[in-house]
Design an enzyme around this catalytic site. Structure first.
Site, short mmCIF file in Angstrom:
data_model
loop_
_atom_site.label_atom_id
_atom_site.label_comp_id
_atom_site.label_asym_id
_atom_site.label_seq_id
_atom_site.Cartn_x
_atom_site.Cartn_y
_atom_site.Cartn_z
N THR A 8 0.84 -1.20 0.00
CA THR A 8 0.00 0.00 0.00
C THR A 8 0.87 1.24 0.00
OG1 THR A 8 -1.82 1.17 1.11
CG2 THR A 8 -0.17 0.15 2.52
N ASP A 70 -7.38 -4.25 1.14
CA ASP A 70 -8.34 -3.41 0.43
C ASP A 70 -9.51 -3.24 1.38
OD1 ASP A 70 -8.77 -1.89 -2.00
OD2 ASP A 70 -10.59 -3.09 -2.21
N PHE A 153 -8.15 8.43 9.79
CA PHE A 153 -8.09 8.95 8.43
C PHE A 153 -9.33 8.50 7.68
CE2 PHE A 153 -6.40 4.72 8.25
CZ PHE A 153 -6.69 4.22 6.99
N TYR A 155 -12.81 7.98 6.30
CA TYR A 155 -14.17 8.25 6.76
C TYR A 155 -14.31 8.19 8.29
CZ TYR A 155 -15.35 7.47 1.84
OH TYR A 155 -15.43 7.53 0.47
#
Length: 201
Positions: A8, A70, A153, A155
């Site tokens: 990531t 994910d 971070f 939402y």
């Protein structure tokens, strides 16, 4: 120190993986350490498919075990959106504030009992020569009508966790790890890794 590679470039996710692995004495490396590597195109229709695509791409490139994440937000009133498009819901620029503002705008006037949502995380463990393994975790909540809290971070500022009486962005890192979708998925992943200490070199 043992190391694990996380596929990531999301600094927020890297920080959370660090929080969860550092207590095990494991150093996290990520694609932020390899800026020349292009973003991997996420063509899957589910979180699990996208995690698998990313993990296998980086594992094949470096010939090492890789974990890919994910994850995203699914809002029931929005028929599961933003879902796999959570990071780029308001556009390809992946702007956290724009994304959550779009969700709030779409939920304007919607009563609290219809603002149910969940965070979902899929983790893929890709090991050269082996079948990729997937674990998943979720966290249930309600979307607030405005951002609250300065931690986390994405939402997190609009995701109210009923059991904690706070938004995700009001939780300490330990409180968040205890109940978060990523924390739940990582505890499942930990069981996979317990008998595979040779992977963490």
């Amino acid at each position: 120190m043992q190391e694990i590679m996380i596929a990531t470039k999301n600094a927020g996710k890297v920080k959370e993986f660090n929080n969860l692995f550092e207590i095990k004495g494991i150093k996290v490396k990520s694609l932020l350490d390899f800026p020349s590597i292009d973003d991997i195109e996420e063509t899957g229709t589910t979180f699990a498919e996208n995690a698998k695509i990313k993990a296998e791409a980086i594992s094949n490139k470096f010939k090492i075990p890789v974990i890919a994440d994910d994850s995203g937000l699914s809002v029931d009133y929005l028929n599961g959106r933003p879902g796999v498009y959570s990071a780029r819901y308001a556009g390809e620029q992946k702007d956290d504030t724009a994304n959550l503002n779009k969700v709030l705008a779409e939920l304007e006037g919607v009563p609290e009992d219809k603002r149910t949502a969940r965070f979902h995380c899929a983790l893929a463990l890709a090991i050269p020569g082996e079948e990729t393994q997937i674990v998943e975790g979720t966290c249930e909540g309600i979307i607030t009508d405005k951002p609250v809290g300065a931690n986390g971070f994405g939402y997190d500022p609009v995701f109210y966790v009923v059991a904690k009486g706070k938004t995700m962005a009001q939780l300490t890192k330990d409180e968040k790890n205890e109940i978060s979708h990523r924390g739940n998925a990582l505890r499942k992943l930990d069981k996979l890794l317990q008998d595979r200490e040779e992977l963490l070199k």
